[in-house]
Design an enzyme around this catalytic site. Structure first.
Site, PDB file in Angstrom:
ATOM      1  N   GLU A 194       0.839  -1.203   0.000  1.00  0.00           N
ATOM      2  CA  GLU A 194       0.000   0.000   0.000  1.00  0.00           C
ATOM      3  C   GLU A 194       0.878   1.259   0.000  1.00  0.00           C
ATOM      4  OE1 GLU A 194      -3.109  -0.195   2.981  1.00  0.00           O
ATOM      5  OE2 GLU A 194      -3.224  -2.364   2.819  1.00  0.00           O
ATOM      6  N   TYR A 195       1.201   1.861  -1.208  1.00  0.00           N
ATOM      7  CA  TYR A 195       0.783   1.458  -2.538  1.00  0.00           C
ATOM      8  C   TYR A 195       1.956   1.656  -3.482  1.00  0.00           C
ATOM      9  CZ  TYR A 195      -3.780   2.269  -0.391  1.00  0.00           C
ATOM     10  OH  TYR A 195      -4.835   2.252   0.462  1.00  0.00           O
TER      11      TYR A 195
END
Length: 350
Positions: A94-95
């Site tokens: 993420e991310y």
């Protein structure tokens, strides 16, 4: 057969002091007991997940930049899965491509390389290991960090984190996992920022529906309203909700806490007839969440769309003590009943 994926936080309830989470889990036989569930449930797949919001993505961005680093990682994953008996790996980065999370523009091209190399290594092992990713459904983040068609060719499933789609940053009260957009209420990029919008975005960029898993939350996001008399969707707020009656967490109410509030303290439940999700309020306190009614609709959506299945965050938020007066684990049972005997259709890879 459809996918039902249970995602959960590790080590939430433990203080492991100076030991690493890995040391702690090995000593407490966490991996061993988890994988051991397959003795009772032979069809169970136990997948090891890495990443998560609490882990900055910079380390992954650095690792995937060179073939040598990627191969070191791939070999270590293969050895770890084999040693501990897991059935695959889930990459919850993420991310990729997000500079605010340690990412870089090169992630867009390098992340598929890592997944392709993992796929090749897994296939060479011949153990049926699965490779999956957890991914955002926000267009700007997807276009920046995910080469969708190549990613989806390499993986068995994409777990879309279709929750937390609204929050304190919006400045108003709203449900965070609506299925569809709402006419006259949503505008701009909010028209796409819903479960259906995320699915259609990934499909349009080259991911077949039968590899897409939608995410559903077993928790609600709560707010303090500016005015007690303004309690509808998009009501103005002046901060997060007060701590819940059980876990005492600001801005978050678990499903079992919401059940308690609705059944014992006079909270009022309302229904978003376009987003197809519930919300509730009492005085200046407001929460948007999922319940069994909204989950039934989402399970029908999965069947109608030919999706791979559903994942949730998280089972410990369900009503395990029957505070809703509908039996224990009503959310889990709703998912099971909704996908029981569902067969995922075969589709051509785009």
């Amino acid at each position: 057969m459809a996918y039902f994926i249970q995602r959960n936080m590790q080590y939430t309830w433990f203080d492991y002091g100076t030991k690493s989470p890995l040391q702690f889990d090995l000593e407490r036989r966490g991996y061993e007991r988890f994988v051991g569930l397959k003795k009772k449930f032979p069809d169970l797949k136990t997948i090891l997940s890495i990443g998560g919001w609490g882990e900055n993505g910079g380390k992954y961005s650095q690792m995937i930049r060179t073939a040598d680093r990627r191969q070191i990682f791939v070999r270590s994953v293969v050895a770890f899965l084999a040693t501990h008996g897991f059935d695959g790996l889930d990459v919850d980065w993420e991310y990729p491509g997000d500079p605010g999370r340690g990412g870089a523009p090169e992630d867009y091209d390098n992340f598929p390389l890592l997944l392709q190399e993992l796929r090749t290594a897994f296939d060479a092992e011949g153990r049926g290991w699965e490779l999956t990713i957890a991914a955002t459904s926000t267009r700007a983040k997807v276009l920046k960090g995910y080469k969708v068609s190549e990613l989806c060719r390499a993986v068995d499933a994409v777990y879309l984190m279709t929750y937390n789609l609204r929050g304190l940053w919006n400045g108003y009260a709203d449900v965070h996992s609506m299925l569809f957009s709402r006419r006259g209420l949503d505008s701009g990029n909010k028209l796409e920022l819903n479960v259906n919008g995320g699915v259609l975005l990934w499909e349009s960029l080259g991911c077949p529906r039968n590899k897409i898993v939608i995410g559903v939350p077993f928790y609600g996001k709560s707010y303090t309203l500016c005015n007690d008399s303004m309690n509808d969707l998009h009501a103005p707020i002046n901060g997060t909700g007060q701590p819940g009656p059980i876990l005492r967490s600001n801005g978050v109410l678990m499903y079992f806490e919401i059940c308690y509030l609705l059944n014992s303290t006079g909270w009022v439940r309302r229904w978003d007839s376009e987003g197809l999700v519930p919300f509730a309020y009492s005085g200046d306190q407001w929460v948007g969440y999922e319940d069994t009614e909204s989950l039934k609709i989402k399970m029908t959506y999965i069947r109608d769309m030919g999706l791979l299945g559903v994942m949730n965050w998280a089972v410990n938020d369900d009503d395990f003590q029957n505070l809703c007066d509908s039996g224990s684990y009503p959310m889990m049972r709703t998912i099971h009943e909704g996908l029981n005997n569902y067969t995922v259709p075969e589709m051509q890879q785009v």
